[in-house]
Scaffold this motif. Structure first.
Motif, short mmCIF file in Angstrom:
data_model
loop_
_atom_site.label_atom_id
_atom_site.label_comp_id
_atom_site.label_asym_id
_atom_site.label_seq_id
_atom_site.Cartn_x
_atom_site.Cartn_y
_atom_site.Cartn_z
N ALA A 170 99.79 86.87 53.39
CA ALA A 170 99.40 87.08 55.03
C ALA A 170 98.42 88.30 55.22
O ALA A 170 97.80 88.38 55.93
N ILE A 171 98.59 89.28 54.17
CA ILE A 171 97.36 90.26 54.23
C ILE A 171 96.17 89.72 54.40
O ILE A 171 95.16 90.26 54.80
N GLY A 172 95.74 88.83 53.67
CA GLY A 172 94.53 88.31 53.32
C GLY A 172 94.05 87.30 54.49
O GLY A 172 93.06 86.51 54.22
N THR A 181 92.78 85.50 57.62
CA THR A 181 91.84 85.58 58.79
C THR A 181 92.03 85.10 59.86
O THR A 181 91.31 85.45 60.85
N ASP A 182 92.85 84.11 60.07
CA ASP A 182 93.40 83.19 61.25
C ASP A 182 94.77 84.04 61.63
O ASP A 182 95.65 84.07 61.08
N ILE A 183 94.93 84.10 62.90
CA ILE A 183 96.02 84.74 63.37
C ILE A 183 97.30 83.98 63.23
O ILE A 183 98.22 84.42 62.62
N LYS A 184 97.37 82.71 63.71
CA LYS A 184 98.45 81.92 63.47
C LYS A 184 98.85 81.60 62.03
O LYS A 184 100.05 81.67 61.64
N ARG A 185 97.74 81.46 61.19
CA ARG A 185 98.20 81.21 59.65
C ARG A 185 98.90 82.73 59.37
O ARG A 185 99.83 82.80 58.44
N LEU A 186 98.29 83.81 59.72
CA LEU A 186 98.81 85.02 59.27
C LEU A 186 100.35 85.20 59.69
O LEU A 186 101.36 85.42 59.12
N ILE A 187 100.65 84.56 60.85
CA ILE A 187 101.96 84.79 61.39
C ILE A 187 102.78 83.79 60.48
O ILE A 187 104.19 84.03 60.43
N ILE A 191 90.60 86.41 63.55
CA ILE A 191 91.06 87.85 63.77
C ILE A 191 89.49 88.49 64.08
O ILE A 191 89.59 89.71 64.95
N ALA A 192 88.73 88.34 63.18
CA ALA A 192 87.12 89.04 63.40
C ALA A 192 86.84 88.83 64.81
O ALA A 192 85.73 89.36 65.17
N ASP A 193 87.08 87.93 65.51
CA ASP A 193 86.57 87.54 66.85
C ASP A 193 86.93 88.57 67.97
O ASP A 193 86.80 88.35 69.19
N ALA A 198 104.46 96.34 56.97
CA ALA A 198 103.78 97.13 57.53
C ALA A 198 102.16 97.03 57.37
O ALA A 198 101.38 97.39 58.56
N VAL A 199 101.83 96.72 56.14
CA VAL A 199 100.32 96.54 55.82
C VAL A 199 99.77 95.52 56.75
O VAL A 199 98.79 95.77 57.52
N TYR A 200 100.41 94.43 56.66
CA TYR A 200 99.85 92.94 57.40
C TYR A 200 99.87 93.28 58.90
O TYR A 200 99.16 92.60 59.75
#
Length: 509
Positions: free
Chosen positions: A299-301, A303-309, A365-367, A427-429
């Motif tokens: 998850a930390i790595g 770049t896509d919001i929904k994939r992170l979640i 996320i970068a956008d 906490a990190v992600y």
């Protein structure tokens, strides 16, 4: 009154009505009204539920369905099923309200227009399936609902999702069907070997005594549930499905449908195959701990919001599975409460992410950057949902995660200690995602972002209220959950942990 049948019939009839009305606006309003009726009926049912009743399954209905094979339409709820049904019926009207424009094709960044009536009808059908799967007390009926849930979700992802929706929908379906096939084989074998002439769950408890047979049947059920959950390494379908699904569908997919996997482990694996569950516990604990750490690191790595979640959910499901197989009262109750809390916290994240994507037209996320300066309410609710996901004390997930870790430590201290690293990684992600998206200089593409409108505030407010309320006062839920978990563990006949406390009188002598 046949409460549970009514709860399933109302959304099904509502779906028919939604599909027949002429106006898209009326279809939305009718779908929302039907979901609110189901919510009220569930509240009335919950008010009549007695957690301390000697009856295992309350509001029970049992009718012959296929008498020749001992298949019944059997439904009923205990505390575990009740809280998960409540989670489902609370989320559905919120999702309907959040998805108000998902199929309209309106707005600069909206997807192309698709059938509005079909989308909202599918949501209501899915609601009926979710209630049915948690209420089933016949194993064959549970399997039917277990598979039937795939149909509306497949069409919501495949017809209303993102650019790679077809790939994600087919992958979701194939993985789920593979797990379901293994479960079907195990269900049939259970019926034949048990020689009870019925699929009713209470009558099948203790029917399989041979340890080897238990292990094979356990494997069939467990793999199906591990795919559904999803537990590492059966998780690979989830990031694609969650990323491509509309935000509302993603909420129900991760918030409710995936809970069927961990619910099945707690309900069926432990009680039908207790010896096999104890035998495979070390393996499941290892898979759970790996999933906790793996999901958080990946998850930390992202770049896509929904994939992170989605990857954070893989980590959370590791905690839930670990709590189930720790087989202690604290861990079992914590795992059940975790299923509910995860639904609200992750549901909030997906919905707010959907609002962001609708405004910006991108899930990268970068956008984003500096959103809190132009949309402080949106950023604030996103922060609360994120802090709940990382189990901040005072928010709902903390209680359940703490109970799981304490309950696991009682029997398996080393895995519990290792699993706590997942809290740090969370906490990190979460905080890094918030920092990149909400703080810093305001990106040009978000300078004209509107804050949450009235409809969106009505979507988010109930979720935030539940997250805070359960964080400070989880007792009402635990009062319902604890007796059901104790009953499950008594069936499994595990030795509960008893701290060694010195007798004060003896110590004084």
């Amino acid at each position: 009154m046949p409460w549970l049948s009514t709860l399933m019939a109302v959304p099904v009839l509502g779906a028919v009505g939604v599909s027949l009305v002429k106006s898209d606006k009326l279809a939305k309003q009718l779908a929302l009204a039907i979901s609110l009726v189901v919510l009220v009926l569930t509240g009335v049912l919950a008010a009549q539920f007695n957690p301390t009743s000697g009856t295992r399954f309350q509001f029970a209905e049992v009718y012959d369905w296929i008498p020749r094979f001992g298949v019944h339409y059997g439904v009923g709820v205990d505390g575990i099923a009740l809280v998960l049904i409540a989670l489902s019926v609370v989320l559905v009207p919120i999702v309907i309200l959040a998805s108000w424009h998902d199929a309209d094709g309106t707005g600069a960044n909206a997807p192309p227009k698709r059938s509005v009536k079909t989308y909202f009808a599918l949501l209501l059908v899915l609601e009926a399936m979710m209630i049915g799967v948690f209420a089933s007390t016949d194993v064959f009926l549970f399997y039917v609902f277990f598979e039937a849930m795939l149909i509306p979700m497949y069409f919501m992802i495949g017809s209303y999702g993102g650019a790679q929706r077809s790939y994600a929908a087919v992958k979701f379906l194939l993985y789920s069907l593979f797990g379901g096939l293994l479960m079907l084989v195990a269900v049939i074998a259970l019926y034949v070997i048990a020689e009870k002439g019925t699929f009713m769950f209470p009558e099948l408890i203790g029917a399989i005594q041979d340890p080897t047979t238990q292990k094979w049947l356990f494997a069939g059920f467990f793999i199906a549930f591990a795919v559904k959950a999803p537990l590492w390494p059966f998780h690979t379908w989830l990031p694609d499905a969650a990323a491509q699904a509309p935000a509302g569908a993603a909420v129900l997919l991760v918030g409710v449908l995936d809970k069927v996997g961990t619910y099945g482990m707690l309900r069926f694996c432990l009680e039908l195959f207790p010896d096999a569950s104890k035998f495979f516990t070390p393996l499941v604990i290892v898979l759970s701990v790996v999933g906790i750490i793996y999901g958080a690191i990946v998850a930390i790595g992202q770049t896509d919001i929904k994939r992170l979640i989605a990857y954070t959910s893989i980590s959370h499901f590791g905690f839930i599975a670990m709590g189930v197989f720790a087989m202690t009262a604290n861990a079992g109750a914590g795992a059940t409460l975790y299923m509910v809390n995860h639904g609200f916290s992750t549901g909030s994240l997906f919905l707010i992410a959907g609002f962001l994507i609708y405004r910006r037209g991108s899930s990268q996320i970068a956008d984003y950057g500096g959103v809190q300066k132009v949309a402080p309410v949106l950023a604030g609710t996103f922060l609360i949902a994120g802090l709940s996901s990382l189990s901040l004390p005072g928010l709902s997930s903390f209680v359940s995660e703490f109970m799981v870790l304490i309950g696991t430590y009682e029997i398996h201290p080393v895995p519990a200690i290792i699993a706590t690293t997942g809290v740090i990684l969370a906490a990190v992600y979460v905080l890094w995602m918030y920092q990149r998206m909400m703080t810093g200089p305001t990106a040009e593409s978000v300078k004209l972002f509107p804050d949450l409108d009235i409809r969106e505030k009505w979507v988010v407010a109930p979720l935030i209220a539940v997250i805070i309320a359960v964080g400070f006062f989880p007792k009402p839920l635990l009062d319902v959950i604890n007796p059901a978990v104790d009953k499950t563990l008594s069936t499994v006949q595990v030795d509960q942990f008893t701290p060694a406390v010195a007798d004060k009188k003896g110590a004084g002598q």
